[in-house]
Scaffold this active site. Sequence first.
Site, short mmCIF file in Angstrom:
data_model
loop_
_atom_site.label_atom_id
_atom_site.label_comp_id
_atom_site.label_asym_id
_atom_site.label_seq_id
_atom_site.Cartn_x
_atom_site.Cartn_y
_atom_site.Cartn_z
N HIS A 164 -2.75 10.04 -1.03
CA HIS A 164 -1.34 10.17 -0.65
C HIS A 164 -0.85 8.84 -0.10
O HIS A 164 -1.62 8.07 0.48
CB HIS A 164 -1.20 11.26 0.43
CG HIS A 164 0.00 11.06 1.32
ND1 HIS A 164 -0.08 10.37 2.53
CD2 HIS A 164 1.29 11.45 1.18
CE1 HIS A 164 1.12 10.36 3.08
NE2 HIS A 164 1.96 10.99 2.30
N VAL B 274 6.24 4.91 1.52
CA VAL B 274 6.91 3.82 2.23
C VAL B 274 8.37 4.21 2.35
O VAL B 274 8.97 4.73 1.40
CB VAL B 274 6.76 2.46 1.51
CG1 VAL B 274 5.36 1.88 1.75
CG2 VAL B 274 7.01 2.58 0.01
N ARG B 275 8.95 3.99 3.53
CA ARG B 275 10.28 4.51 3.79
C ARG B 275 11.05 3.58 4.72
O ARG B 275 10.47 2.76 5.44
CB ARG B 275 10.19 5.91 4.41
CG ARG B 275 9.34 5.95 5.67
CD ARG B 275 9.02 7.38 6.11
NE ARG B 275 8.24 7.39 7.35
CZ ARG B 275 6.92 7.34 7.39
NH1 ARG B 275 6.21 7.28 6.28
NH2 ARG B 275 6.29 7.36 8.56
N HIS C 119 -10.75 0.63 2.38
CA HIS C 119 -10.36 -0.01 3.64
C HIS C 119 -10.31 -1.53 3.52
O HIS C 119 -9.53 -2.18 4.25
CB HIS C 119 -11.29 0.44 4.76
CG HIS C 119 -10.93 1.79 5.30
ND1 HIS C 119 -9.97 1.96 6.28
CD2 HIS C 119 -11.36 3.04 4.97
CE1 HIS C 119 -9.85 3.25 6.53
NE2 HIS C 119 -10.67 3.92 5.76
N GLY D 53 16.68 18.36 2.07
CA GLY D 53 16.18 17.75 0.84
C GLY D 53 15.81 18.80 -0.20
O GLY D 53 15.83 20.01 0.06
#
Length: 310
Positions: A108, A111-112, A147, A261
């Site tokens: 998952h 970006v917002r 990572h 939404g």
Amino acid sequence: MAHEHLDDVKHYLLDLQERLCAGLAAADGKAEFKEDSWQREEGGGGRSRVIEEGAVFEKGGVNFSHVYGAQLPPSATAARPELAGRSFHAVGVSWVLHPENPNVPTSHGNVRFFIAEKPGEAPVWWFGGGFDLTPYYPVFEDVVHWHRVAHAACVPFGEEVYPRYKAWCDEYFYLKHREETRGVGGLFFDDLNEGGFDDCFAFQRAVGDSFLDAYVPIVQRRKDDAWGEKERDFQLYRRGRYVEFNLVWDRGTLFGLQSGGRTESILMSMPPLARWEYAFTPPADSREAQLHDYLVPRDWLAEADQQGNA
């Protein structure tokens, strides 16, 4: 100024959606993403893209949305009550991949960007996002690769950035009622506006642009690993924990529903199949039991260095 920022971010996010869909469809090798555009009555809309019944991905989605309105939803102001009552713009891309093969992890990311406005005052803006990995049959080298890519994305912005956002990811993707992490973590950041717009936007791009490098090599390594009914049953059982997190703890799900939404797009993150079993405990020393050791915060890169896993 705020709307100039918004246009820049929106242009990037639409392009990111294109690149993610192209890269993931290529990794699948069979299915393509289908697009579904939608409009929100209160303001805004989005472009949802879903892949189903592929050679790798049983279900996945990469969704773009830009919604706006006269008042921020409660989930967005819970930690910042001073923003209550402001009008807002929220633009972002979110993605979830549910592979069929239990040896390939679910993943998952999102970006917002938010802008909260009030007449007579300067706009308040911030970035958020990250990505995380949820394996069912984890492989240490895959987790270390994941990572390392996350660390590399953060390095240009300071050595303290990866440890900070890695820890935040472990804390955020934690099922309190199960006392376990959702997976092996990654990066999570929110309310980012330190250092000015240009630096913050550059960091968001670094995170979004690094996802395919982090995930696709793991998909390629594990997609042909053998599996059977036992592995499938365990995968579906563990998918139940994924559903629990999204419906009980995830702020993004809550924001989407509170902001009016599109429900189908918000719940796109749910796996196509999941199951629950009462008080299940895997046999000791089984592959299934090994997952427990991965569902706690660990310093994966330090462990790899100690093992000489260069």
